[in-house]
Design an enzyme around this catalytic site. Sequence first.
Site, PDB file in Angstrom:
ATOM      1  N   SER A 259      42.074  39.791  43.869  1.00 22.56           N
ATOM      2  CA  SER A 259      42.408  40.609  45.042  1.00 22.56           C
ATOM      3  C   SER A 259      41.632  40.173  46.273  1.00 22.56           C
ATOM      4  O   SER A 259      42.104  40.352  47.403  1.00 22.56           O
ATOM      5  CB  SER A 259      42.136  42.080  44.737  1.00 22.56           C
ATOM      6  N   ASP A 435      35.530  50.371  49.515  1.00 22.08           N
ATOM      7  CA  ASP A 435      35.345  50.581  48.082  1.00 22.08           C
ATOM      8  C   ASP A 435      34.132  49.851  47.507  1.00 22.08           C
ATOM      9  O   ASP A 435      33.897  49.895  46.305  1.00 22.08           O
ATOM     10  CB  ASP A 435      36.602  50.165  47.317  1.00 22.08           C
ATOM     11  N   HIS A 438      35.719  45.113  48.419  1.00 24.97           N
ATOM     12  CA  HIS A 438      36.580  44.390  49.359  1.00 24.97           C
ATOM     13  C   HIS A 438      36.002  44.490  50.770  1.00 24.97           C
ATOM     14  O   HIS A 438      35.659  45.577  51.224  1.00 24.97           O
ATOM     15  CB  HIS A 438      37.996  44.944  49.337  1.00 24.97           C
TER      16      HIS A 438
END
Length: 963
Positions: A259, A435, A438
């Site tokens: 991600s 979070d 990220h």
Amino acid sequence: MSAAEEGPGAGPQWGAVAGQQLSEESDADADGSPQQRQLLPPPQPQEAQEGEKLAAAEVKRRRPDDEEEGEGAAATLLPLSETEGGGGEEEDDDDDDATAASSPTAGVLPSFSPIRCWWRRRRQQQRRRRRAPGSPLPSRPSAIQRCCPCAPLRSFAHCCHGGAKMAALAYTLGKREINHYFSVKSAKALALGAVLLLAACHALSRHYQGGDSCEYLLSSGRFLGDKVWQPHSCMMHRYKQSEAKNCLVDRHIAFIGDSRIRQLFYSFVKVVNPQIKEDGVKHRNIPFEDKSSSLKVDFLWHPEVNGSMKQLIKSWTEGSSPKPHIIVAGAAVWSIRIHNGSSEALTQYKINITSIAPLLEKLAKSSEVYWVLQDPVYEDMLSESRKMITNEKIEAYNEAAISILNSSMKNSKAKVKIFSVTRLIAEETIIQSSDGIHLPESSIETSAMILYNIYCNKIMKPIDGSCCQPPPPVTYIQKLAFCFFASSVIGYLILVLIRRNHHRKNKPCTDTESGEEKKPATNIPALSTLETLLQCLCKLGLIMGYFYLCDRANLFMKENKFYTHSSFFIPIIYILVLGVFYTENTKETKVLNRDQTDEWKGWMQLVILIYHVSGASTFLPVYMHIRVLVAAYLFQTGYGHFSYFWIKGDFGIHRVCQVLFRLNFLVVVLCIVMDRSYQFYYFVPLVTFWFMIIYVTLALWPQIVQKKANGSCFWHVGLLLKLVSLFICIYFLAYSQGVFEKIFSVWPLSKCFELNGSVYEWWFRWKLDRYVVFHGMLFAFIYLTFQKRQVLSEGKGEPLFPNKVSNVLLFISVVSFLTYSIWASSCKNKTECNEMHPSVSVVQILSFILIRNIPGYARSVYSSFFAWFGRISLELFICQYHIWLAADTKGILVLIPGNPMLNIIVSTFIFVCVAHEISQITNEFAQIVVPKDNTVLVKRLLCIGGFFSGLLFLSAVQEKSRH
């Protein structure tokens, strides 16, 4: 005015005059009332002779080594010791001597008090003899006068006590010492030594540490602000959509990973297509294609370094699948999370990355491969399912990747590049994460922009993107210029050797028989014109070499600008304080006299330099005020040249050639050496154009000058008609862009005014200040007319107009000045403000002139500090392009990395010394190239015409070879 107020140059006079005044006043007041002084018996002749010898010996003993400075020093030291020791309220000599014995000098010279008393009495007697018969005796000194002996000749406001006197004396003597040991010549020698030392250090650093700026871009840097990333030693360009498309035409790019890599993928493609939005579906491949540029960018979901990733890479190296041009890969966080941060997972990670390292290396031979290291996390914000992801484990995975990939590249030229700079970015911005894992969008955008700079800089070659960009190739004209300067150096050295050999032959020798020295038959000749010319060319060649190394070679470092209010306003305050401190009396008190205009140009140039180096153009209020300063330069152009032609009536070719040479010499040389067009240095073409307009306007029939106009007012009307005609032409061209561009697109004018194949830049610069030169001419005409009719009072200390008129005009000027500043500070749109600027800039210029010249005391002083810079303002403006700023003013030259304050001090010192030397070289060349004899001048002009014809031919050949 004190020495501290007068500034440099006034020190020696102040020392001598003030010392004499203090000695006379101290002698007149130390002994009490005049009646008591008359009762003192005269010294005996023998005592007088001994006292005279002792006094002379003492003055000689206390005189400094420098004979020229010693007279002033001796004159000041003696009265200071007297006034500090004496000056009490007691009136008899015993108390006076007792007080003097307790002074600081008493321990140094205990027997000097009687000598001083004798010297004082002797001076009193001399003054009595000189006093006219019947003149009143001085009255008894007051308490203030006894406290401060200078009170009879100065007001109490200027009265200074012992500490202030010592401070003023220290300032004066210290300034003399500085001027004696640190002259402009020694400063230039120091600057030359600094350049040689810094060049050697940078050359050695690049030789031993590597000079690849791509490695610095990938691995090091710092934040200049919240979102501005500065790579180490190079400049990073911010790519726009059109530039990104042009760079990535027919390219295929692949992002492989988890991600985090997906974030980088989206930031990368948003530069090409800002409208794209992130898809809510995760954990899958995401394709992107831009048909206009045939660009294809893919995100391939492979969150772990395992067999799946290996098969993908193997398909590109051994299979028939087309290889991407750029591959960006990286993964580790999922391995930590899935295996709960176990050591077995790290071992397996090492095995897997070892197996794909040869494949990546093989792929790197035909594609650019980047391995992205894992960014740190913000552990306090991680969810429970991610608590096992710690920075310690991430660092262990990164070290494993670096060691394995680096070991596979030791014996290979093709390298998998380690993308480690994201870790530095994350360390500063991870706290802003939503979070904890990220990065914020601004940080990912910075990483994407780094990727663009790595790949596109060598293709697009942006001026402000020096990272990963090789130095430009040397052109034919640059090679010829190098050969020319090298030949000049060799020729000058040969002449020096011949001159020294001739000097040795003519050196006086001693006759062995008579013991007398024989003189040479001829004296040593002065420097010939040829030798002076070659000497100037040698200096110019060395300076141009420094220019080239700073802004065309990759020897010195460059950095991006970053604006903060403190980086602009603090230096402004500092130079203003310095300018006020160095204040002197003007030689003349006329409006806009030479000292005042030099001062005006000087402080404006310093403000413009600070504006450029601080990147203040991004702040609109500052930009609008700087526009006024540029307009003020052009106003002075109109005022100065009109005044000269109006008063002198000299329209000869010598005057024109002299002005054109001084304005354009440095720019022409830089165009050749730095491979830049003439219009690139926009201010010089602008000033040159307006000078020719002024000359043509006044030289055309009928030539109207002051001498002719004095006979009849008709000629004044004729001159006003000329000025009105000029204004109409300017107004017409300003609103006829097509006509303007057609005029200046005609060869050979196009060679002077085109920039990157277009005259739009010239149109923009001309239009921005189109009326201010006309305003300067009109102001000069009105002022000189008033001056001729004796309307103005330009005496020293006198207001320019009667008091009431002066006060009213001064009030209006201050209000107008502040009103313009308020308007400029409230600007919201640069385009709209630029449209109004040509018409309203003259308001603040005229307001400043009236504020500066209406009060007599303001017109009678000037700042020698600012005036010094004003005399080299043109050279400062041009030289800043390459040896103070960098990348053609887009960045900042870095001579001393890691210390911005020390770097700006050293680079500024070298920059100012170079500008001053170029100013002197230009003046010497002007005397040689532009002689006063018109016949010789015409021959020189033919030679110059031939030179430019050859230059245009070589330029055309060079352009064809490029295309």
